[in-house]
Scaffold this active site. Structure first.
Site, PDB file in Angstrom:
ATOM      1  N   SER A 164       0.844  -1.185   0.000  1.00 55.52           N
ATOM      2  CA  SER A 164       0.000   0.000   0.000  1.00 55.52           C
ATOM      3  C   SER A 164       0.881   1.237   0.000  1.00 55.52           C
ATOM      4  CB  SER A 164      -0.900   0.000   1.238  1.00 55.52           C
ATOM      5  OG  SER A 164      -1.672   1.183   1.283  1.00 55.52           O
ATOM      6  N   GLY A 165       0.658   2.107  -0.946  1.00 56.55           N
ATOM      7  CA  GLY A 165       1.472   3.306  -1.075  1.00 56.55           C
ATOM      8  C   GLY A 165       2.614   3.182  -2.045  1.00 56.55           C
ATOM      9  N   THR A 169      -2.089   1.797  -7.923  1.00 56.48           N
ATOM     10  CA  THR A 169      -3.264   2.406  -8.563  1.00 56.48           C
ATOM     11  C   THR A 169      -2.850   3.362  -9.670  1.00 56.48           C
ATOM     12  OG1 THR A 169      -4.482   2.211  -6.482  1.00 56.48           O
ATOM     13  CG2 THR A 169      -5.336   3.746  -8.127  1.00 56.48           C
ATOM     14  N   ASN A 213      -0.492   5.417   2.756  1.00 55.54           N
ATOM     15  CA  ASN A 213      -0.850   5.911   1.423  1.00 55.54           C
ATOM     16  C   ASN A 213      -2.069   6.797   1.550  1.00 55.54           C
ATOM     17  OD1 ASN A 213      -1.120   6.347  -1.287  1.00 55.54           O
ATOM     18  ND2 ASN A 213      -1.751   4.280  -1.814  1.00 55.54           N
ATOM     19  N   SER A 216      -5.079   4.816  -1.026  1.00 52.79           N
ATOM     20  CA  SER A 216      -4.859   3.372  -1.038  1.00 52.79           C
ATOM     21  C   SER A 216      -6.109   2.646  -1.520  1.00 52.79           C
ATOM     22  CB  SER A 216      -4.487   2.890   0.371  1.00 52.79           C
ATOM     23  OG  SER A 216      -4.376   1.487   0.414  1.00 52.79           O
ATOM     24  N   SER A 217      -5.930   1.716  -2.459  1.00 55.20           N
ATOM     25  CA  SER A 217      -7.046   0.891  -2.934  1.00 55.20           C
ATOM     26  C   SER A 217      -7.334  -0.178  -1.889  1.00 55.20           C
ATOM     27  CB  SER A 217      -6.693   0.233  -4.275  1.00 55.20           C
ATOM     28  OG  SER A 217      -6.469   1.204  -5.258  1.00 55.20           O
ATOM     29  N   GLY A 429      -0.569  -5.960  -2.324  1.00 53.27           N
ATOM     30  CA  GLY A 429       0.650  -6.727  -2.126  1.00 53.27           C
ATOM     31  C   GLY A 429       0.673  -7.395  -0.760  1.00 53.27           C
ATOM     32  N   GLU A 431       1.092  -8.067   2.969  1.00 55.11           N
ATOM     33  CA  GLU A 431       0.923  -7.144   4.076  1.00 55.11           C
ATOM     34  C   GLU A 431       1.289  -7.819   5.385  1.00 55.11           C
ATOM     35  OE1 GLU A 431      -2.963  -5.486   4.206  1.00 55.11           O
ATOM     36  OE2 GLU A 431      -2.661  -4.182   2.472  1.00 55.11           O
TER      37      GLU A 431
END
Length: 1470
Positions: A164-165, A169, A213, A216-217, A429, A431
């Protein structure tokens, strides 16, 4: 072993470091087996002892400096973790390159900054290019997928993953944008626009701010973009995975809920939003994180962008407001207080249209089935809050699913089934947090599956290469994570036991954990499962990337995702949200949870979140396995979100997690370094024996390599390449360097001996020469002494003679002088006596004459006085006699005549006296005037002298001011002129751009009409109707926007005139003039004339050849003579209809020959001629013709108003010009880069220098054309020559030809420069020489045809300066200053980019140092040249075209030679 020999003194190695992970060090001694320590020197100068237990403990070796900053990690000689980390750091920090290849993987590092590398000019630069030739970029991966799909007709997938970040996206968004631009070029439809419009919608409802992020998605998505036969986008479909619904009701500290909620709150003041009662209320669902705002983000403008995206996708405004109403209701539901009734529940019930008391009742009660009876049981406060939050999550999940389905219906293909598709997977990804729960468990499970697929695909490609080269190889072992996947998904695995526990009536998290311990720890422990030491409510899974501890609290609730059926039934009764729950039982979406009721539920309602996720993930894996995958791994360089800050620890952690290091390990396990035989021979011919011929390169390599590398396992021979294990290329480099060192020593010894002998010979020659010159100097000194002695004697003798002679001369001169003075005195005395007597005589005579003159004057004066007195007396007497004459008139009539005579005499005397008086007065005046004039002359001279002094003083004072003000005034004037010129060009550009858009929309309308979409509106679906409506709306808007420019810009852009419309009077209606030499066309022959002259519909096959053989402008001349004849005869309707038909026919002819340069030039010429003729005979030109003394009878103005047709013709000229350039640009587009950059016209220049490279072509890349098939500069010049021939044949003005080639040379220069800035293999000295020669051929061609005056050669200056930059010195500060002063046509980013990409292709060249680049950047900061700081040039830039009005000569029918092939004999000459 050969690799041990590389550990010699001075070698670079990597050792572990707790902060930097790896640091570089130098070996201080050679390594020999048995040593326990290696002496090393760190970069800071510190010396350390590195422990070595065995050769396997040796530190990793560093790569050669020439490989530093390689754009492909697999090209490194040593493949290991520190080499990868160092290469990424160098590219990211030193070169500002965020993309790097790692075999088939693109590594993308998030820069946390806006970079100018995603514009349309970058898309154009990557479109159609080979992936291996260009610099790494997300567009390169997209282009590779697109080309492979169109060539092999096989589906493709782009898998984008990362933390994330890390920028997943953004990468997915740029990938879709690339497909929209490239795939939307063939057919101008709105599908690509809709595909891009889905991004802001999904970001608003699926993205949120996290601690890592800001955008973040919180869900995974897979978008399939469908393409047609021609490679154009015809539809798309989206699938989503595992939406994080728990974020709707809970946010951690410094995090936010989904963006859409904050966008609604920011728009609370909008009139349409006031009914949602958002007001100033603080909602529990949005303020738990405490951070309500994101810096640099405007929620209100984001909502406007979201609404616009909904509109593009066909969602009506009322449907949008219903969606926003549901979201506002979710916010109010979060504020419902379970303990007491409050206002929030009433607002929630009102917004959704449900019964408030029922909702309040079932939020606090539940229904149970006990013994066949239904019981209602109240819930505790905590249970009620859980039911409220579960309802909010369920509503949002259903709304998310409905939105995705609505997007898919809008993106669905409208032209049949897609031939192939490209899928873009944007998924979370790996985590790991301090506390990991059910969401992290599912995410890491998905990453395990994707990593397995990635490992197998990389292994498969590696083995395919070996099979293709027919290598004898052993199977490469790689880490397979199948055991970890079995632990999660197999029978009695973690998911299976979790679902079983969820089905238990009294299942709990604790009992599930105990079952896990019993199943996987007792008996035979599972290698990937562990139990924490200090906890009984958690478990540990050993994933491929890291070891993760999961807390079991909440696993069962999140897996069930339960919401009570009574609450769902209440919502189903609402018309607003009923649609969200209609297909709940039929659609097994990941967002759907289970619905609990008192009765036995159906099987569909018992599908757990984990089961649904496994099903959707398996479908995804099946899809990916059926496509050709392309991988993008996004890396987050730091946790602070700082731009260009590199944290080695975080980067290595992600590299291990995303599989990049696994790719390196698989490559290193085989033969990572591979060379073609020709490349190997060119590089290492020093080490080879036998025949030194490139034709026998393979035989030489096979013969010499076993001698160079004794271990046969370290290399392998293929069909076309030779393969090496890791480190062997560095070993060969060392052998080559040693061979060169020995050769250099021999050369040095020979050179030094030659220099010593040469020096000895020069010393001997110098000694003899010095002796000879010294002896000569002594002899010359003796001779000089003898000369001095003789000269002294001569001087003494002469001096004595001179002294005696001077004394004699002095005495003689004195004697003569005394005699002369004495004689003179005597003579003067005698002369004075004679002069006195003569002077007295003269004076006495003068005195006598003066006395005589005075006496005579007195006598005369006395006489005058006497006579005047006598005359007065006589006058009085005569007057007295005159008075008495009347008495005697009758007596003596004869006296009258005498009196008359006397009177006349008297009058004459008076007149003479008056005249004399006037003459006297005039003489006095003249005398006075002469005096005054003299005075005035004196005063004038004084005034002039004063004025001159004043001027001198003023000039001195104003010199400085004028010097300063002159520069300012000139600068201001030049700036004002430049501003006016720029404004005029901008107006022209806008006007012609609108014409281009209007033409494109007309073509789009014709395409839709040809596809029968206009005639089948009633039979087609609603989506097709929306498409046509959208197209018509755009056409109407463009036409509406175009109209104001036609009146505002037309007068000075298209029809230049000496008088503006405001000052030129409108002439009155004239009577038709009688003009001879015209053609008469009857009305019934009008269509026939148009067909024969323009459209050629009678004989279209012969029409093209015959039309090109006509004299330039003949059809337009004939048409004008017909129009003028109709106008002269008074038939204005016929004249206007003939003009309109001609304009329409010209448009049709241009569309018919849209790909023919010669025919387009033909109709451009005729449109210009007809426009000039009509303009010449327009009423506005009447006054100009009168001022220029033109025969007005010959140029009688037209009485028919054709001003709108003149304007249409001017637009048609511009459209024909743009079509002419478009045809040539289409032919040039694909050959510019190969011809200008890749072709080698100078043979052998690039072949002599081979760089140390080991990069590999990718499997999907096209092979480049070689030999005679490759485009060269001759191909480019042929295309340009065809255009020049077409324009010259039609006798178009030179200014138009210059403008056309100015546009084309700009396209050539910008396309070549953009490709040069993105290709590392082109940035070298030898390639710069080739490119400069190719550009010189183009310059020579332009000058030979006289086209340099229009700026065509000047547009090549940026490319020329870029090539000069490749060839210039790049070492010292003076070189940096020279580069900055020379490269004025390049921006600072372009100069730095070329220096960064510069790659030495031989040992004689060196890489540009980072310090030199920093020096150039410092100098560029002080340069104020006005250039925009862009990286790539805009290849789509269009220069405005001007058509200068040149009045043609008077036209007569007798002057035209009309061939019989036109078949217009029905015209009658008048």
């Amino acid at each position: 072993m050969a690799s041990l020999e590389l550990y010699s003194k001075g070698a670079s190695v990597w050792i572990p470091d707790p902060d930097a992970v790896w640091v570089s060090a130098l070996l201080l001694q050679d390594y020999s087996p048995g040593k326990k320590h290696l002496p090393l020197q760190l970069t800071n100068g510190k010396e350390v002892q590195y422990p070595v237990g065995s050769p396997s403990d040796l530190p990793p070796l560093g790569n050669p400096d020439i490989l530093e900053g390689e754009n492909d990690l697999t090209a490194l000689s040593f493949l290991h973790e520190p080499a990868v980390l160092h290469n990424l750091r160098v590219r990211f920090l030193d070169y500002n390159s965020i993309y790097t290849y790692c075999g088939i993987v693109l590594v993308a590092i998030n820069p946390y900054d806006q970079l100018p590398i995603y514009g349309e000019e970058v898309i154009d630069a990557y479109s159609g290019q080979d992936m291996a030739d260009m610099e790494p970029h997300i567009f390169s991966v997209a282009e590779e997928a697109y080309r492979t799909m169109t060539r092999e007709e096989k589906n493709q997938s782009i898998i984008i993953s990362g933390e994330s970040g890390s920028g997943k996206t953004v990468s997915a968004k740029f990938t879709m944008r690339y497909f929209a631009v490239v795939g939307g070029a063939a057919q101008q439809t709105s599908v690509e626009e809709r595909v891009l419009a889905s991004n802001p919608i999904m970001e608003s409802i699926g993205n949120a701010k996290t601690t890592r992020n800001d955008n973040s998605s919180r869900f995974g998505k897979y978008i399939e973009i469908g393409f047609g036969r021609k490679g154009d986008i015809i539809g798309a479909n989206m699938r989503t995975y595992l939406l994080e619904k728990s974020r709707v009701v809970f946010q951690a500290s410094a995090e936010r809920n989904y963006h859409i909620f904050y966008q609604l709150c920011a728009s609370r003041e909008l009139p349409e939003m006031r009914s949602f009662k958002l007001g100033k209320t603080h909602f529990r669902y949005t303020n738990q994180g405490g951070d309500m705002q994101i810096s640099g983000t405007d929620d209100l403008s984001d909502l406007e962008r979201t609404r616009n995206a909904f509109t593009v996708l066909g969602v009506q405004p009322d449907q949008q407001m219903e969606l926003f109403r549901i979201l506002a209701a979710v916010l109010h539901l979060g504020n419902v207080n379970i303990q007491i009734s409050d206002r929030s529940l009433a607002i929630f019930s009102k917004l959704l249209g449900v019964d408030g008391p029922q909702m309040a009742h079932w939020l606090c009660h539940r229904r149970l089935a006990v013994g066949g009876e239904m019981l209602i049981k109240p819930m505790s406060g905590q249970q009620a809050v859980g039911a409220r939050d579960a309802l909010a999550k369920h509503i949002y999940g259903q709304l998310f699913t409905w939105t995705v389905q609505r997007l898919n219906s809008a993106l669905r293909s409208q032209r049949g089934k897609a031939r192939s598709f490209i899928g873009v997977l944007d998924i979370y990804g790996f985590e790991t947090f301090d506390r990991n729960s059910f969401e992290q468990f599912c995410i890491n499970y998905a990453n395990e599956k994707l990593q397995q697929q990635f490992n197998r695909h990389v292994f498969h490609l590696e083995q395919e290469e070996y099979i293709r080269e027919e290598l004898v190889w052993s199977r490469i072992e790689f880490s397979d994570n199948q055991q970890c996947i079995n632990l999660i998904e197999a029978q009695l695995g973690l998911f299976d036991l979790l679902d079983e526990e969820c089905r238990m009536p009294k299942g709990s998290d604790e009992s599930w954990v105990r079952k896990l311990y019993d199943q996987h720890l007792t008996g035979k422990p599972h290698p990937h499962f562990r139990k924490p030491r200090m906890s009984n409510s958690a478990f540990i899974v050993l994933h491929f990337a890291d070891t993760v501890q999961y807390e079991c609290d909440g696993f069962l609730d999140k897996n069930r995702d339960t919401v009570f059926e009574e609450l769902i039934n209440i919502l189903k009764a609402s018309q607003l949200v009923a649609e969200l729950f209609q297909q709940q039982g039929n659609v097994s979406s990941v967002a759907n949870g289970s619905v609990r009721s008192g009765k036995r539920a159906t099987r569909e309602h018992k599908l757990t979140v984990g089961f649904q996720f496994r099903q959707s993930l398996q479908m995804l894996m099946d899809t990916l396995n059926s496509t050709t995958p392309h991988y993008v791994r996004c890396i987050k360089p730091n946790d602070l979100k700082e731009p260009f800050l590199f944290d080695p620890g975080r980067t290595v952690q992600q590299l291990r997690a995303c599989g990049v290091l696994e790719t390196i390990r698989i490559s290193a396990a085989g033969f990572p370094s591979r060379w073609t035989y020709e490349e190997f021979f060119s590089r290492y011919r020093l080490l080879l024996r036998g025949p030194q011929s490139l034709d026998q390169a393979q035989a030489s390599c096979r013969q010499a390599l076993p001698e160079l590398i004794p271990d046969p396992d370290q290399f392998c021979f293929g069909k076309t390449k030779v393969f090496f294990r890791a480190g062997q290329v560095a070993f060969l480099e060392r052998l080559r360097a040693e061979k060169l060192r020995v050769a250099a020593m021999i050369i040095q010894s020979r050179v030094r001996g030659w220099l010593a002998r040469t020096r000895y010979t020069r010393i001997c020659w110098a000694t003899v020469t010095i002796q000879r010159y010294w002896r000569g100097a002594l002899a010359r000194r003796l001779a000089l002494t003898l000369r001095y002695s003789k000269a002294a004697l001569v001087i003494q003798k002469t001096y004595r003679m001179v002294v005696v002679r001077q004394l004699f001369l002095m005495i003689r001169q004195a004697t003569i002088t005394i005699q002369a003075f004495t004689r003179g005195t005597l003579e003067r005395r005698r002369y004075r006596l004679r002069a006195a007597v003569l002077l007295q005589a003269r004076v006495r005579g003068w005195l006598a004459r003066r006395a005589y003159r005075r006496v005579r004057a007195a006598v005369v004066f006395m006489q005058c006085c006497v006579r005047r007195r006598a005359a007065r007396r006589e006058l009085l007497k005569l007057k007295t006699e005159a008075r008495s004459v009347e008495k005697y008139r009758e007596l003596n009539k004869g006296m009258e005549v005498k009196l008359m005579q006397l009177q006349l005499r008297a009058d004459q005397g008076v007149g003479e006296r008056t005249l004399c008086t006037q003459v006297l007065m005039s003489l006095k005046r003249l005398f006075l005037f002469s005096l005054i004039f003299k005075e005035l002359q004196v005063l004038q001279r004084e005034k002039d002298s004063l004025y001159k002094e004043k001027e001198e003083l003023s000039a001195r004072l104003l010199e400085g001011e004028k010097a300063r003000e002159g520069k300012c005034v000139n600068q201001a004037v030049s700036q004002a002129s430049a501003a006016l010129g720029a404004a005029l060009d901008e107006e022209r550009r806008k006007y012609q751009g609108l014409l281009r858009d209007f033409t494109r929309l007309e073509q789009r309308y014709d395409n839709l009409r040809e596809m029968s979409l206009l005639t089948e509106v009633d039979t087609h679906n609603h989506t097709t109707t929306q498409t046509l409506t959208h197209t018509h709306t755009h056409t109407h808007l463009q036409t509406k926007y175009l109209c104001p420019y036609l009146n505002h810009v037309f007068s000075f852009l298209v029809l230049p005139s000496a008088f503006s419309p405001e000052t030129t009077p409108c002439p009155s209606r004239r009577k038709p003039a009688t003009v001879t030499g015209l053609f008469e066309c009857r009305k019934r022959d009008e269509n026939k004339l148009i067909k024969n002259l323009i459209t050629g519909e009678i004989d279209p096959y012969i029409r093209v050849d015959s039309a090109l053989s006509l004299p330039p402008g003949l059809p337009a001349s004939v048409l004008f003579l017909c129009v003028r004849q109709a106008d002269c005869s008074g038939d204005q309707t016929h004249a206007r209809s003939l003009c309109s038909a001609a304009v329409t026919a010209l448009k049709a002819a241009l569309k018919k020959h849209s790909n023919d340069v010669h025919m387009t030039a033909l109709w451009l010429k005729n449109a210009c001629v007809l426009h000039d003729l009509l303009t010449q005979h327009s009423p506005k030109q009447r006054l100009c013709q009168f001022l220029h003394n033109v025969d007005l009878n010959e140029l009688a103005p037209l009485t028919t108003d054709v001003s709108d047709l003149i304007r249409a013709l001017s637009d048609l000229c511009i459209q024909a010009y743009q079509q002419l350039l478009s045809i040539t640009e289409k032919h040039l587009q694909n050959i510019i880069v190969p011809a200008l950059l890749e072709s080698e016209i100078i043979p052998g220049l690039s072949g002599s220098a081979v760089k140390l490279v080991t990069s590999r072509k990718r499997a999907g890349s096209d092979p480049r054309a070689v030999g005679g098939d490759a485009p060269t500069m001759a191909s480019v010049l042929r295309k340009l020559g065809a255009l020049h021939t077409a324009l010259s044949r039609q006798d178009l003005p030179p200014t138009q030809m210059e403008q056309a080639f100015h546009q084309l040379t700009y396209l050539i220069s910008s396309s070549a420069l953009n490709s040069l800035l993105l290709r590392k293999d082109m940035c070298c000295w030898s390639r710069g020489m080739q490119i400069r020669y190719n550009v010189s051929l183009l310059e020579e061609w332009l000058r030979s045809r006289g086209l340099q005056a229009g700026g065509a050669v000047a547009t090549l200056e940026p490319l020329i300066q870029a090539v000069q930059l490749l060839q210039a010195g790049k070492k010292t500060e003076g070189d940096a200053q020279a580069l900055v002063q020379t490269c004025t046509a390049l921006s600072g980013q372009q100069i730095v980019k070329i220096l960064t990409l510069y790659t030495p292709h031989s040992d004689l060249d060196e890489r540009v140092t980072v310090n030199f680049i920093r020096t150039v950047q410092g100098l560029l900061k002080g340069r104020s040249d006005g250039h925009p700081q862009h990286l790539l040039m805009d290849v789509r830039r269009v220069f405005p075209v001007t058509f200068p009005y040149s009045p043609p000569s008077v036209l007569h029918a007798e002057q035209l030679v009309i061939p019989d092939s036109l078949k217009i004999s029905f015209l009658r000459r008048v």
